[in-house]
Design a protein around this motif. Sequence first.
Motif, PDB file in Angstrom:
ATOM      1  N   ARG A 130       0.978  -1.226   0.140  1.00 55.91           N
ATOM      2  CA  ARG A 130      -0.081   0.021  -0.135  1.00 55.91           C
ATOM      3  C   ARG A 130       0.787   1.458  -0.031  1.00 55.91           C
ATOM      4  O   ARG A 130       1.574   1.491   0.862  1.00 55.91           O
ATOM      5  N   LEU A 131       0.787   2.019  -1.105  1.00 60.02           N
ATOM      6  CA  LEU A 131       1.490   3.325  -1.179  1.00 60.02           C
ATOM      7  C   LEU A 131       0.775   4.446  -0.493  1.00 60.02           C
ATOM      8  O   LEU A 131      -0.676   4.400  -0.735  1.00 60.02           O
ATOM      9  N   SER A 132       1.295   5.084   0.162  1.00 53.01           N
ATOM     10  CA  SER A 132       0.549   6.609   0.588  1.00 53.01           C
ATOM     11  C   SER A 132       1.153   7.606   0.147  1.00 53.01           C
ATOM     12  O   SER A 132       2.338   7.899  -0.109  1.00 53.01           O
ATOM     13  N   LEU A 166      -2.710   4.010  -2.595  1.00 51.09           N
ATOM     14  CA  LEU A 166      -2.698   2.992  -3.729  1.00 51.09           C
ATOM     15  C   LEU A 166      -2.503   1.731  -3.263  1.00 51.09           C
ATOM     16  O   LEU A 166      -1.386   1.345  -2.896  1.00 51.09           O
ATOM     17  N   GLN A 167      -3.650   0.889  -2.996  1.00 53.82           N
ATOM     18  CA  GLN A 167      -3.544  -0.395  -2.608  1.00 53.82           C
ATOM     19  C   GLN A 167      -3.313  -1.419  -3.854  1.00 53.82           C
ATOM     20  O   GLN A 167      -3.875  -1.105  -4.621  1.00 53.82           O
ATOM     21  N   GLY A 191      -8.892  -4.239 -11.245  1.00 53.61           N
ATOM     22  CA  GLY A 191      -9.212  -5.419 -10.534  1.00 53.61           C
ATOM     23  C   GLY A 191      -8.126  -5.895  -9.276  1.00 53.61           C
ATOM     24  O   GLY A 191      -8.162  -6.766  -8.598  1.00 53.61           O
ATOM     25  N   ARG A 192      -6.707  -5.200  -9.918  1.00 55.70           N
ATOM     26  CA  ARG A 192      -5.733  -5.512  -8.653  1.00 55.70           C
ATOM     27  C   ARG A 192      -5.272  -4.380  -7.853  1.00 55.70           C
ATOM     28  O   ARG A 192      -4.872  -4.333  -6.595  1.00 55.70           O
ATOM     29  N   PHE A 193      -5.363  -3.054  -8.285  1.00 54.32           N
ATOM     30  CA  PHE A 193      -5.116  -1.798  -7.725  1.00 54.32           C
ATOM     31  C   PHE A 193      -6.412  -1.196  -7.159  1.00 54.32           C
ATOM     32  O   PHE A 193      -7.462  -1.303  -8.037  1.00 54.32           O
ATOM     33  N   THR A 194      -6.191  -0.485  -5.969  1.00 48.76           N
ATOM     34  CA  THR A 194      -7.342   0.403  -5.488  1.00 48.76           C
ATOM     35  C   THR A 194      -6.885   1.664  -5.251  1.00 48.76           C
ATOM     36  O   THR A 194      -5.894   1.798  -4.300  1.00 48.76           O
ATOM     37  N   ILE A 195      -7.321   2.822  -5.834  1.00 49.44           N
ATOM     38  CA  ILE A 195      -6.860   4.074  -5.235  1.00 49.44           C
ATOM     39  C   ILE A 195      -7.949   4.481  -4.292  1.00 49.44           C
ATOM     40  O   ILE A 195      -9.359   4.702  -4.536  1.00 49.44           O
ATOM     41  N   GLY A 247      -3.751  11.426  -8.358  1.00 51.89           N
ATOM     42  CA  GLY A 247      -3.328  10.241  -9.350  1.00 51.89           C
ATOM     43  C   GLY A 247      -2.048   9.705  -8.812  1.00 51.89           C
ATOM     44  O   GLY A 247      -1.325  10.373  -8.128  1.00 51.89           O
ATOM     45  N   TRP A 248      -1.816   8.597  -9.685  1.00 54.02           N
ATOM     46  CA  TRP A 248      -0.584   7.681  -9.407  1.00 54.02           C
ATOM     47  C   TRP A 248      -0.293   7.442 -10.895  1.00 54.02           C
ATOM     48  O   TRP A 248      -1.004   7.321 -11.806  1.00 54.02           O
TER      49      TRP A 248
END
Length: 120
Positions: free
Chosen positions: A19-21, A81-82, A66-70, A35-36
């Motif tokens: 998980r990015l912050s 960013l999970q 389906g893999r990442f969630t902002i 955004g990322w």
Amino acid sequence: QVQLVESGGGLVQAGGSLRLSCAASGRTFSSYAMGWFRQAPGKEREFVATINWSGDNTVYTDSVKGRFTISRDNAKNTVYLQMNSLKPEDTAVYYCAAQWEHWTYSPDYWGQGTQVTVSS
């Protein structure tokens, strides 16, 4: 002026999660779409995901759907960013970005980036 500081990068095995912050300075965080982006070695920077000011509208590039969630927490001035089911091709420097009010893929501010490395 907005300053963005990313954290949460690291080394993970394929199939793992990170998980990015991104912590933002300033009192107008909720006025920015966030955004990322990511940039892999030898490649151009590419869009990953974006979220509107209220958090109820998100857009993803096809390769991460389906893999990442902002997500965002406006009370904490932070966007997340999970990243699940990570693949070696997700290896890149990940950058947080902010754009005033509406996202048009031309951010006004960028973070310094955080390295994500996915081993096979």
